[in-house]
Each structure stands twice: as structure tokens, then as C-alpha cells.
Design a protein around this motif. Structure first.
Motif, PDB file in Angstrom:
ATOM      1  N   SER A   1       0.221  -0.844   0.010  1.00 39.98           N
ATOM      2  CA  SER A   1       0.202   0.125   0.255  1.00 39.98           C
ATOM      3  C   SER A   1       1.010   0.824  -0.113  1.00 39.98           C
ATOM      4  O   SER A   1       0.194   2.910   0.097  1.00 39.98           O
ATOM      5  CB  SER A   1      -0.645  -0.029   1.147  1.00 39.98           C
ATOM      6  OG  SER A   1      -1.633  -0.712   1.308  1.00 39.98           O
ATOM      7  N   GLY A   2       2.198   1.038  -0.167  1.00 38.25           N
ATOM      8  CA  GLY A   2       2.675   1.949  -0.619  1.00 38.25           C
ATOM      9  C   GLY A   2       3.563   2.700   0.483  1.00 38.25           C
ATOM     10  O   GLY A   2       4.152   3.973   0.634  1.00 38.25           O
ATOM     11  N   GLN A   3       3.918   1.852   2.168  1.00 38.68           N
ATOM     12  CA  GLN A   3       4.079   2.620   3.153  1.00 38.68           C
ATOM     13  C   GLN A   3       5.694   2.640   2.982  1.00 38.68           C
ATOM     14  O   GLN A   3       6.174   3.232   3.872  1.00 38.68           O
ATOM     15  CB  GLN A   3       3.251   1.663   4.150  1.00 38.68           C
ATOM     16  CG  GLN A   3       3.887   0.489   4.620  1.00 38.68           C
ATOM     17  CD  GLN A   3       3.253  -0.788   5.734  1.00 38.68           C
ATOM     18  OE1 GLN A   3       3.807  -0.177   6.928  1.00 38.68           O
ATOM     19  NE2 GLN A   3       2.593  -1.469   5.445  1.00 38.68           N
ATOM     20  N   TYR A   4       6.125   1.743   1.635  1.00 36.81           N
ATOM     21  CA  TYR A   4       7.686   1.165   1.981  1.00 36.81           C
ATOM     22  C   TYR A   4       8.180   2.529   0.727  1.00 36.81           C
ATOM     23  O   TYR A   4       9.047   2.445   0.760  1.00 36.81           O
ATOM     24  CB  TYR A   4       7.960   0.517   2.123  1.00 36.81           C
ATOM     25  CG  TYR A   4       7.807  -0.487   3.595  1.00 36.81           C
ATOM     26  CD1 TYR A   4       7.701   0.302   4.632  1.00 36.81           C
ATOM     27  CD2 TYR A   4       7.145  -1.724   2.842  1.00 36.81           C
ATOM     28  CE1 TYR A   4       7.248  -0.359   5.195  1.00 36.81           C
ATOM     29  CE2 TYR A   4       6.784  -2.214   3.801  1.00 36.81           C
ATOM     30  CZ  TYR A   4       6.217  -1.605   5.775  1.00 36.81           C
ATOM     31  OH  TYR A   4       6.125  -2.877   6.971  1.00 36.81           O
ATOM     32  N   ASP A   5       7.393   3.336   0.273  1.00 36.09           N
ATOM     33  CA  ASP A   5       7.920   4.488  -1.527  1.00 36.09           C
ATOM     34  C   ASP A   5       8.551   5.239  -1.384  1.00 36.09           C
ATOM     35  O   ASP A   5       9.474   5.835  -1.994  1.00 36.09           O
ATOM     36  CB  ASP A   5       6.172   4.587  -1.913  1.00 36.09           C
ATOM     37  CG  ASP A   5       5.937   3.200  -2.350  1.00 36.09           C
ATOM     38  OD1 ASP A   5       6.464   2.039  -2.028  1.00 36.09           O
ATOM     39  OD2 ASP A   5       4.807   3.244  -3.104  1.00 36.09           O
ATOM     40  N   GLY A   6       9.069   5.711   0.171  1.00 38.36           N
ATOM     41  CA  GLY A   6       9.427   6.937   0.484  1.00 38.36           C
ATOM     42  C   GLY A   6      11.195   6.310   0.797  1.00 38.36           C
ATOM     43  O   GLY A   6      11.932   5.516  -0.377  1.00 38.36           O
ATOM     44  N   TRP A   7      12.237   7.658   1.388  1.00 37.50           N
ATOM     45  CA  TRP A   7      13.343   7.399   1.485  1.00 37.50           C
ATOM     46  C   TRP A   7      14.015   7.019   2.322  1.00 37.50           C
ATOM     47  O   TRP A   7      13.535   7.699   3.823  1.00 37.50           O
ATOM     48  CB  TRP A   7      13.866   8.767   0.681  1.00 37.50           C
ATOM     49  CG  TRP A   7      13.773   8.972  -0.539  1.00 37.50           C
ATOM     50  CD1 TRP A   7      14.564   8.970  -1.882  1.00 37.50           C
ATOM     51  CD2 TRP A   7      12.574  10.079  -1.896  1.00 37.50           C
ATOM     52  NE1 TRP A   7      14.670   9.237  -2.874  1.00 37.50           N
ATOM     53  CE2 TRP A   7      12.701   9.727  -3.106  1.00 37.50           C
ATOM     54  CE3 TRP A   7      11.237  10.483  -1.183  1.00 37.50           C
ATOM     55  CZ2 TRP A   7      12.038  10.431  -4.110  1.00 37.50           C
ATOM     56  CZ3 TRP A   7      11.134  10.610  -1.525  1.00 37.50           C
ATOM     57  CH2 TRP A   7      10.781  10.561  -2.854  1.00 37.50           C
ATOM     58  N   LEU A   8      14.173   6.171   2.934  1.00 41.14           N
ATOM     59  CA  LEU A   8      14.639   5.581   3.958  1.00 41.14           C
ATOM     60  C   LEU A   8      15.468   5.325   4.834  1.00 41.14           C
ATOM     61  O   LEU A   8      15.816   5.233   5.775  1.00 41.14           O
ATOM     62  CB  LEU A   8      13.614   3.976   4.326  1.00 41.14           C
ATOM     63  CG  LEU A   8      12.231   3.480   3.810  1.00 41.14           C
ATOM     64  CD1 LEU A   8      11.834   2.295   3.432  1.00 41.14           C
ATOM     65  CD2 LEU A   8      11.220   4.588   4.520  1.00 41.14           C
ATOM     66  N   GLY A   9      16.848   5.007   3.558  1.00 41.95           N
ATOM     67  CA  GLY A   9      17.977   5.339   3.614  1.00 41.95           C
ATOM     68  C   GLY A   9      18.463   6.536   5.203  1.00 41.95           C
ATOM     69  O   GLY A   9      18.119   7.457   3.871  1.00 41.95           O
ATOM     70  N   GLN A  10      19.992   7.199   5.499  1.00 46.54           N
ATOM     71  CA  GLN A  10      20.203   7.920   5.860  1.00 46.54           C
ATOM     72  C   GLN A  10      22.241   7.317   5.972  1.00 46.54           C
ATOM     73  O   GLN A  10      22.101   6.127   6.547  1.00 46.54           O
ATOM     74  CB  GLN A  10      19.262   8.597   6.659  1.00 46.54           C
ATOM     75  CG  GLN A  10      19.668   7.662   7.988  1.00 46.54           C
ATOM     76  CD  GLN A  10      18.927   8.275   8.995  1.00 46.54           C
ATOM     77  OE1 GLN A  10      19.203   9.326   9.559  1.00 46.54           O
ATOM     78  NE2 GLN A  10      17.919   8.151  10.089  1.00 46.54           N
TER      79      GLN A  10
END
Length: 525
Positions: free
Chosen positions: A378-387
Motif C-alpha cells: 500500500s505504498g508504506q515503504y515508497d519513501g526515502w528510508l536510508g540515511q
């Protein structure tokens, strides 16, 4: 092959959070593959590697094989191992399989590997080699085999070391005059183990990373560090047997790392978008490097787009093996491009076409253009997750250049280089291997559950600026859309089958086994 390693978790990409000196030494000595693409999950990725075909061509495109599901890589598919075996190679798989276990015929030694030491399913505990499928009321089963026999000899030992020891022993004992060697060392690391104790590492490895405050991430760093030591041990063993000069050595991960969510291991795919099991670059781009004395541009960053399915025809070409055109491979033979270092092959890649509800999605690329439509979870991991964690820095990074040059990997590979590698500028190569993502002006967001997304990956590798509205009626976009439709119409139906409770290890002496071939000891059949 690493399992679930984040794109930014090899330090040749520029991170100093924790270092991977042996992997980095291999990368700087060889060719860094800056654009190696894989499917976003374990089973599809391994199927593409071993068949040279897109998962949609073999029915392996939807999710992964869960241990209790009675399906596998279709038996009519020829594997890379079978090809090398038929051409006189001794073939060995050490570690993970994950391409089917419900029948013996699905397992490695029936699919072209002369020997297999490792596990058949998705993952195991790093010490007791058991798998617990928490979604079902199955017993916790042991999953570790020496060829077809359950092996308990190594219970209590750390699995990364078990597989590394086996690789070194195989190399030491291999008769090079009788047969050449095809070895796939398919590590568990740094995949999470069972949910009750997902991240595990030896205490002596953990002690190097006390500067990392987050306990989970400290364990992850130690798991990757042990994996890095494995790379060093394999290179050293090949050098000791004088096998390196005629070897091709490849390091890669099967997919992007899971930063958060299911089986999260704190991996970072920085600066890429998304993670494992998503169609974004963070799910499908692998940090990889390859080395061979055949390469004319050792110590370079290769920007040619290459798909994991290209490795079968590419490595076969390197070995002088002719492939039958009737195999209808999706992979391309890029050996000449790799050998001579040119980057001009326009590659189309079908990353995924999965029409199965509840999350149909697709990702397709041709040249620099990429289309995504639909997404996973449902798109919950579609962002920029690493840093990039800048306040926790590996103390060894102060002398990074010297650390790399002091590795056995660097020193052994330097001996075989045409020109002394001391001249090589490690800092410059490290900078070239980094992915830079400046924030575009007036970036348009992408909402793949509402409309397709269209990216210029060359300019925008972090998928920040959606060009769909600008290009939707152009021939560029419409031609690609028609090509996707053509692939979708011809896609093999997914092979997935529902769970079969007869798999329960309690019926088979608490072993995960090929239950469809076994006589149950207590009432499953």
C-alpha cells in the motif's frame, strides 16, 4: 551473494558508518557495477540469476516461496549450474537455495549442483539452523543439509563461518587439472533470522562496533563485517591455490535491503528510494563488483545497466560456452562490453510485472527511462528510508586508504594486475561509485496507486521528479507502455500454490524436508 544487503552498506559507496574493507578492495581492484539490477525479492532474484530469464518468463514473479508452499522453479527450466556442469565444471552451492523444496527434484543437487551445503528455505537461525514459520502453528524445524542428508554437525556454529569454511575447504581440495570450478556462495548474511531473534553475530565481531548506539544496527554492522571477512577468506584461498589468475569473482546482493517492516535488518539503501519488495531503485539496485584479469579497465566504475539475468549468458561467454538459442533467454551477453569497458548497450529491463491482487504493480526500464505503476504494501515503504549516519563513524575510517591497501584481497589482486595498483586513486574511485541526488527544482510527486510514474533515472536516480504529466502523450512514453503491455500479455502465470500443512516438520523428525516425497512419521500423509 549477500542476502538483503543494503545498497549503501558496502563502504565503497562512501559511507563511514561501518566499513567493508575486503569487499571494497575487490571493488577497487576490479570493476564496480554501478547499475546492476535485480528483482526486489529473494526467490524471483535467484530464479533470474540461475535461468537468465525474467521471473515473468518462468512464473516466479509473485512474492517468494514460503517454506510451506509446494512449488518451485519449473523443472523444464535449465539452470546456470546445469550448463556449467554439462560443460565439464564441478558445480557447488553453499548456503541459501529458496527455489523450491517440497519435492527432491526441486532441490539443488537435482538442478545442476554436484554438491550443496546449506538450507533449502527462506532463512534460518544463524546458530541452530532452524526456521519457525510464525504465521502457522508448525513446529520449529531444522533446515540444513549436506547434499540430500540433514546435517546437524554444525549446530551451534555461526552460519556465515560455516559457509566460509566450506568454501575455503572446497577451493583447497579442488582438483583444478580435472575440472574447472563453478561456486555459488549464497550467504544468509545479513538477512534477518527468525522473528524472536532476528539479528545475530559473534561477540568478537560485535565488539568492533560498540560506537553504534542502536543495538539492532550494531548487530547488523557485525553481520555485514563477518560477511566481508568471508570475501577476504575466499580470495585468499583462491590465491593460495594459484587459482585467482584464471578466476572471475563477482560480489552482489540479491536485492535491496529492508530498512523497516518485515524482516527489517536496519539496512540502508541511501540515497535511493524504497527498499526490498518495492519497485523503486532501493529495492532493485544491487551494490556489486566483479574482478577478472580479462578486464581491460580494472579499477573503474562501469555505468552500463546490467540485469542479474544477464550474468548467465555473460559468464558463459567468458567461459567459452555456447548457449542454445532455443533457451530463449531474456538476459544479454555483456561480456565484451564488460571486458573492454564500454557502456553503450541500451538495455531494456522488465523489473516486475505482477498482476496478482491485492497489490498489482509493474516496473520497467529502457535506457534511462523508467515506468512504475502500482506498488507494494500500500505504498508504506515508497519513501526515502536510508540515511547516512554521520555521528557514528567507524574509527578505522581515519586511515581508510591504508586499511584497503593492507587487506589480503588488495595485495593478492595487485600481484595479478598489469600495472601496479598502488597508483590507483581509491578516494577518486569511491567518489565515482557514489550516487548523487540533487533535489530537482519544481519536482512533481509520484503517487503510483493513482497514476503511472515516469522517471529519467540518469538525471534523477532517486526518483524524486515524476515526468508522467509531461510525457504521457509522447511517443517516448507510449512506446514503452505498449512494450510493457506486450510483456504482460505473454507473461507466464505465477507458479504460486497455497500452503500445504503436510509440510509441518513435526511429521518429519522436526526437519524441513521434501514432504511430498516423504512418508510422514506421524499422520501427515
Amino acid at each position: 551473494m549477500a542476502d538483503d544487503l543494503g545498497f549503501d552498506d558496502v563502504s565503497f559507496r562512501g559511507s563511514n558508518n561501518f566499513l567493508t574493507p575486503n569487499i571494497d578492495a575487490l571493488a577497487y581492484s576490479g570493476v564496480i557495477l554501478n547499475n546492476l539490477y535485480t528483482p526486489a525479492m529473494c526467490t524471483p532474484s535467484r530464479s533470474a540469476l540461475l535461468t537468465g530469464k525474467y521471473p515473468i518468463s518462468t512464473g516466479m514473479q509473485h512474492y517468494v516461496i514460503v517454506n510451506d508452499q509446494p512449488w518451485g522453479l519449473p523443472l523444464n527450466e535449465t539452470t546456470m549450474a546445469e550448463i556449467f556442469q554439462q560443460n565439464g565444471y564441478y558445480t557447488s552451492l553453499l548456503g541459501k537455495w529458496h527455489l523450491g523444496m517440497s519435492q527432491r527434484n526441486f532441490t539443488p543437487t537435482k538442478r545442476g549442483f554436484d554438491t550443496h551445503l546449506g538450507y533449502l528455505g527462506a532463512y534460518i537461525d544463524y546458530y541452530d539452523q532452524t526456521y519457525l514459520q510464525s504465521s502457522q502453528n508448525y513446529s520449529r524445524g531444522h533446515d540444513f543439509r549436506d547434499n540430500l542428508e540433514a546435517s546437524h554437525d554444525k549446530v551451534g556454529h555461526y552460519v556465515t563461518d560455516i559457509l566460509s569454511d566450506a568454501a575455503v575447504e572446497l577451493i583447497e581440495k579442488h582438483n583444478v587439472t580435472a575440472k574447472p570450478l563453478f561456486l555459488l556462495l549464497s550467504h544468509l548474511a545479513p538477512h534477518a533470522a527468525n522473528d524472536n531473534d532476528p539479528l545475530q553475530a559473534p561477540m568478537e565481531e560485535l565488539s568492533q562496533f560498540e560506537y553504534i548506539q542502536n543495538k539492532s544496527h550494531r548487530y547488523y554492522a557485525a553481520m555485514v563485517s563477518r560477511l566481508d571477512k568471508s570475501v577476504g577468506r575466499v580470495i585468499e584461498a583462491l590465491a593460495n591455490r594459484e587459482m585467482l589468475r584464471n578466476s572471475i569473482v563477482l560480489f552482489l546482493s540479491d536485492n535491496g535491503g529492508p530498512s523497516v517492516g518485515e524482516h527489517a535488518n536496519t539496512a540502508s539503501n541511501y540515497p535511493l528510494r524504497g527498499q526490498k519488495h518495492t519497485p523503486w531503485e532501493g529495492g532493485i539496485r544491487s551494490s556489486a563488483a566483479i574482478w577478472s584479469t580479462e578486464f581491460e579497465r580494472l579499477g573503474s566504475v562501469w555505468k552500463q545497466r546490467i540485469y542479474i539475468g544477464d550474468l548467465l549468458p555473460t559468464l558463459c561467454s567468458a567461459a567459452g560456452i555456447s548457449l542454445d538459442p532455443s533457451m530463449h533467454l531474456d538476459g544479454l551477453n555483456l561480456w565484451s562490453a564488460l571486458k573492454y569497458g564500454y557502456e553503450s548497450v541500451e538495455r531494456e529491463i522488465v523489473h516486475s510485472i505482477d498482476a496478482v491482487d491485492p497489490q498489482p504493480h509493474l516496473a520497467y526500464m529502457r535506457g534511462k527511462w523508467k515506468i512504475i505503476n502500482g506498488t507494494t504494501n500500500s505504498g508504506q515503504y515508497d519513501g526515502w528510508l536510508g540515511q547516512r549516519i554521520t555521528d557514528e563513524v567507524d574509527p578505522r575510517s581515519v586511515h581508510y586508504d591504508q586499511l584497503i591497501r593492507n587487506t589480503t584481497v588488495w595485495q593478492q589482486l595487485q600481484l595479478l594486475a598489469d600495472k601496479p595498483q598502488q597508483e590507483r586513486n581509491i578516494t577518486e574511485l569511491r567518489q565515482q561509485a557514489q550516487i548523487l541526488c540533487p533535489t530537482p527544482a519544481n519536482a512533481k510527486p509520484c503517487m503510483p496507486l493513482i497514476a503511472p510514474c515516469f522517471f529519467d533515472i540518469e538525471v534523477d536516480p532517486c526518483e524524486q521528479n515524476n515526468l508522467y504529466d509531461e510525457y504521457r502523450n509522447t511517443s517516448i512514453f507510449l512506446d514503452l507502455w505498449e512494450r510493457i503491455d506486450q510483456y504482460a500479455r505473454n507473461a507466464h502465470l505465477p507458479n504460486n500454490k497455497p500452503a500445504d500443512p503436510k509440510c509441518d516438520p513435526r511429521y518429519y523428525r522436526n526437519e524441513w524436508t521434501w514432504w511430498q516425497d516423504e512418508k510422514s512419521s506421524s499422520g501427515a500423509g
